[in-house]
Design a protein around this motif. Structure first.
Motif, short mmCIF file in Angstrom:
data_model
loop_
_atom_site.label_atom_id
_atom_site.label_comp_id
_atom_site.label_asym_id
_atom_site.label_seq_id
_atom_site.Cartn_x
_atom_site.Cartn_y
_atom_site.Cartn_z
N ILE A 1 0.81 -1.37 0.00
CA ILE A 1 0.05 0.06 0.04
C ILE A 1 0.82 1.41 -0.22
O ILE A 1 0.58 2.21 -0.71
N ALA A 2 2.05 1.39 0.67
CA ALA A 2 3.00 2.39 1.06
C ALA A 2 3.32 2.53 -0.70
O ALA A 2 3.57 3.74 -0.96
N LEU A 3 3.78 1.57 -1.19
CA LEU A 3 4.55 1.90 -2.76
C LEU A 3 3.47 2.24 -3.67
O LEU A 3 3.60 3.07 -4.40
N LEU A 4 2.14 1.84 -3.58
CA LEU A 4 1.27 2.37 -4.32
C LEU A 4 0.87 3.71 -4.08
O LEU A 4 0.59 4.55 -5.14
N TYR A 5 0.84 4.32 -2.87
CA TYR A 5 0.71 5.67 -2.39
C TYR A 5 1.78 6.42 -3.06
O TYR A 5 1.69 7.52 -3.70
N PHE A 6 3.15 6.05 -2.82
CA PHE A 6 4.24 6.63 -3.43
C PHE A 6 4.05 6.85 -4.96
O PHE A 6 4.45 7.99 -5.55
N SER A 7 3.58 5.79 -5.41
CA SER A 7 3.60 5.87 -6.96
C SER A 7 2.75 6.89 -7.55
O SER A 7 2.79 7.37 -8.37
N ILE A 8 1.55 6.99 -6.66
CA ILE A 8 0.54 7.88 -7.07
C ILE A 8 0.92 9.47 -6.74
O ILE A 8 0.90 10.33 -7.68
N TYR B 1 -4.76 21.03 -20.83
CA TYR B 1 -3.66 20.95 -19.86
C TYR B 1 -4.00 21.30 -18.52
O TYR B 1 -3.53 20.69 -17.49
N MET B 2 -4.33 22.47 -18.57
CA MET B 2 -4.96 23.14 -17.07
C MET B 2 -5.95 22.34 -16.42
O MET B 2 -5.88 22.10 -15.26
N PHE B 3 -7.11 21.76 -17.21
CA PHE B 3 -8.20 20.86 -16.52
C PHE B 3 -7.32 19.60 -15.94
O PHE B 3 -7.60 19.00 -15.20
N LEU B 4 -6.46 19.01 -16.89
CA LEU B 4 -5.79 18.03 -16.47
C LEU B 4 -4.93 18.19 -15.21
O LEU B 4 -4.85 17.06 -14.27
N CYS B 5 -4.40 19.25 -14.89
CA CYS B 5 -3.59 19.62 -14.00
C CYS B 5 -4.69 19.64 -12.69
O CYS B 5 -4.31 19.14 -11.69
N SER B 6 -5.65 20.05 -12.87
CA SER B 6 -6.56 20.28 -11.65
C SER B 6 -7.09 18.76 -11.32
O SER B 6 -7.50 18.54 -10.09
N LEU B 7 -7.26 18.01 -12.47
CA LEU B 7 -7.60 16.58 -12.08
C LEU B 7 -6.58 15.78 -11.36
O LEU B 7 -6.80 15.24 -10.52
N PHE B 8 -5.25 16.11 -11.56
CA PHE B 8 -4.01 15.51 -11.00
C PHE B 8 -3.97 16.03 -9.44
O PHE B 8 -3.67 15.11 -8.61
N VAL B 9 -4.20 17.38 -9.27
CA VAL B 9 -4.11 17.98 -7.90
C VAL B 9 -5.41 17.01 -7.11
O VAL B 9 -5.06 16.79 -6.00
N ASN B 10 -6.53 16.88 -7.90
CA ASN B 10 -7.54 15.93 -7.06
C ASN B 10 -7.08 14.80 -6.71
O ASN B 10 -7.74 14.22 -5.71
N GLU B 11 -6.44 13.85 -7.58
CA GLU B 11 -6.00 12.67 -7.33
C GLU B 11 -5.10 12.61 -6.17
O GLU B 11 -5.23 11.53 -5.38
N LEU B 12 -4.23 13.78 -6.13
CA LEU B 12 -3.44 13.86 -4.67
C LEU B 12 -4.22 14.07 -3.60
O LEU B 12 -3.95 13.37 -2.43
N TYR B 13 -5.28 15.01 -3.84
CA TYR B 13 -5.98 15.30 -2.62
C TYR B 13 -6.78 14.14 -2.15
O TYR B 13 -6.71 13.61 -0.93
N GLY B 14 -7.67 13.40 -2.85
CA GLY B 14 -8.32 11.99 -2.79
C GLY B 14 -7.28 10.95 -1.93
O GLY B 14 -7.84 10.38 -0.98
N SER B 15 -6.24 10.64 -2.57
CA SER B 15 -5.29 9.71 -2.20
C SER B 15 -4.85 9.97 -0.78
O SER B 15 -4.50 9.07 0.16
N THR B 16 -4.43 11.37 -0.63
CA THR B 16 -4.08 11.90 0.82
C THR B 16 -5.06 11.57 1.82
O THR B 16 -4.90 11.35 3.05
N GLY B 17 -6.37 11.71 1.67
CA GLY B 17 -7.36 11.41 2.62
C GLY B 17 -7.73 10.24 2.61
O GLY B 17 -8.46 9.79 3.83
N LEU B 18 -7.19 9.09 2.20
CA LEU B 18 -7.18 7.59 2.30
C LEU B 18 -5.97 6.81 2.74
O LEU B 18 -6.04 6.29 3.84
#
Length: 305
Positions: free
Chosen positions: A28-35, A57-74
């Motif tokens: 799980i730690a490796l998966l989180y590090f990869s994300i 690409y600005m919308f993609l950047c917003s999408l990637f920020v959200n992926e970081l936000y969601g994964s950090t919440g879990l």
């Protein structure tokens, strides 16, 4: 009677795996590090390279920020629970996790809807695209895709926290709104009605917009030239794959929350409940990074430099 100010909740879905918990922790730690690595890398690449300062690409950047936000919440929470022998979580932390995970899911759908609208303008109105998708409009759409879900979940939390509860056992590996609502002794009619309305507005509306825009895009593709079809396919395929992957995960999570899944093996239930929170944050950057030639070429140049 126990109210929502109970000091902790018990997560009952965790199963005893003995020393295997260290193996699960490492995986799980490796998966989180990869994300974190792939999403942060693509955010930096898009921000640093001026050639990528375009609406898509600005919308993609917003999408990637959200992926970081969601994964950090879990993931930090999940890693601590894997190593712990007693799977409890304090009430404030539980409510904070619910807020983070629910806003992540709603922002994800809003971002995908905004991206589909952008692709619709680019494919269906290429000559007027720049006049329609100005910098101010891009900033407004990104702000709207974040602010509206946050406001919706603030209202959800204001209805959830004051509930009078008769227990503190959650049948999940993370905190979940509906699991806490089911523990309530007080009337939850308002919670259920608002939950239904919020689900319709934050999921059905974005998905309806996505389906409409892609029906128009497909119509243009079938009636247009081969070059138009190739351009549409190259830019729209990763977006559709991302939508299907996330919708698949959300469908199983809603199904599991609303119906009795005791006949399903525990490991499979845990995997399905975590799918949209663990696979999507890694799926999106890999999909867009590999399939969009402009991003992949920029990444290769950055690595070579």
């Amino acid at each position: 009677m126990v109210n929502s100010t109970v000091p902790y909740f018990i997560l009952s879905t965790y199963i005893y795996v003995g020393s295997l918990k260290y193996l699960f922790f490492v995986l799980i730690a490796l998966l989180y590090f990869s994300i974190v690595f792939v999403n942060t890398s693509l955010i930096v690449v898009i921000c640093v390279n001026r050639s990528l300062h375009e609406p898509m690409y600005m919308f993609l950047c917003s999408l990637f920020v959200n992926e970081l936000y969601g994964s950090t919440g879990l993931f930090p929470f999940l890693l601590l629970q894997i190593l712990s022998d007693v799977h409890t979580v304090s009430a404030p932390l539980c409510f904070l996790q619910i807020f983070c995970l629910y806003t992540y899911g709603h922002v994800e759908f809003c971002n995908l809807a905004v991206m589909s609208y952008d692709r619709y303008l680019a494919v269906c109105y290429p000559l007027h695209y720049k006049s329609h998708m100005t910098d101010n409009k891009v900033a407004m759409l990104i702000a709207l895709s974040w602010l509206s879900p946050f406001l919706a979940i603030v209202v959800l939390m204001s209805l959830l926290v004051p509930l009078q509860l008769c227990g503190n056992i959650i049948n999940k590996v993370y905190c979940d709104n509906y699991s806490i609502v089911k523990l309530a002794c007080s009337d939850t009619t308002v919670n259920n009605i608002y939950g239904l309305i919020a689900t319709c507005l934050t999921i059905l509306c974005p998905v309806s917009l996505i389906l409409y825009t892609y029906m128009r895009i497909l119509k243009i593709c079938f009636s247009g030239s081969k070059q138009t079809r190739q351009k549409a396919v190259s830019t729209c395929t990763p977006h559709l794959a991302s939508l299907l992957n996330f919708s698949f995960g959300c469908f199983f999570e809603i199904l599991q929350s609303r119906f009795n899944m005791s006949s399903v093996p525990s490991m499979l239930r845990i995997f399905l409940s975590l799918y949209f929170l663990t696979c999507q944050p890694l799926f999106n950057p890999l999909m867009y990074g590999l399939t969009l030639s402009k991003i992949s070429l920029t990444c290769k140049k950055t690595i070579l430099c």
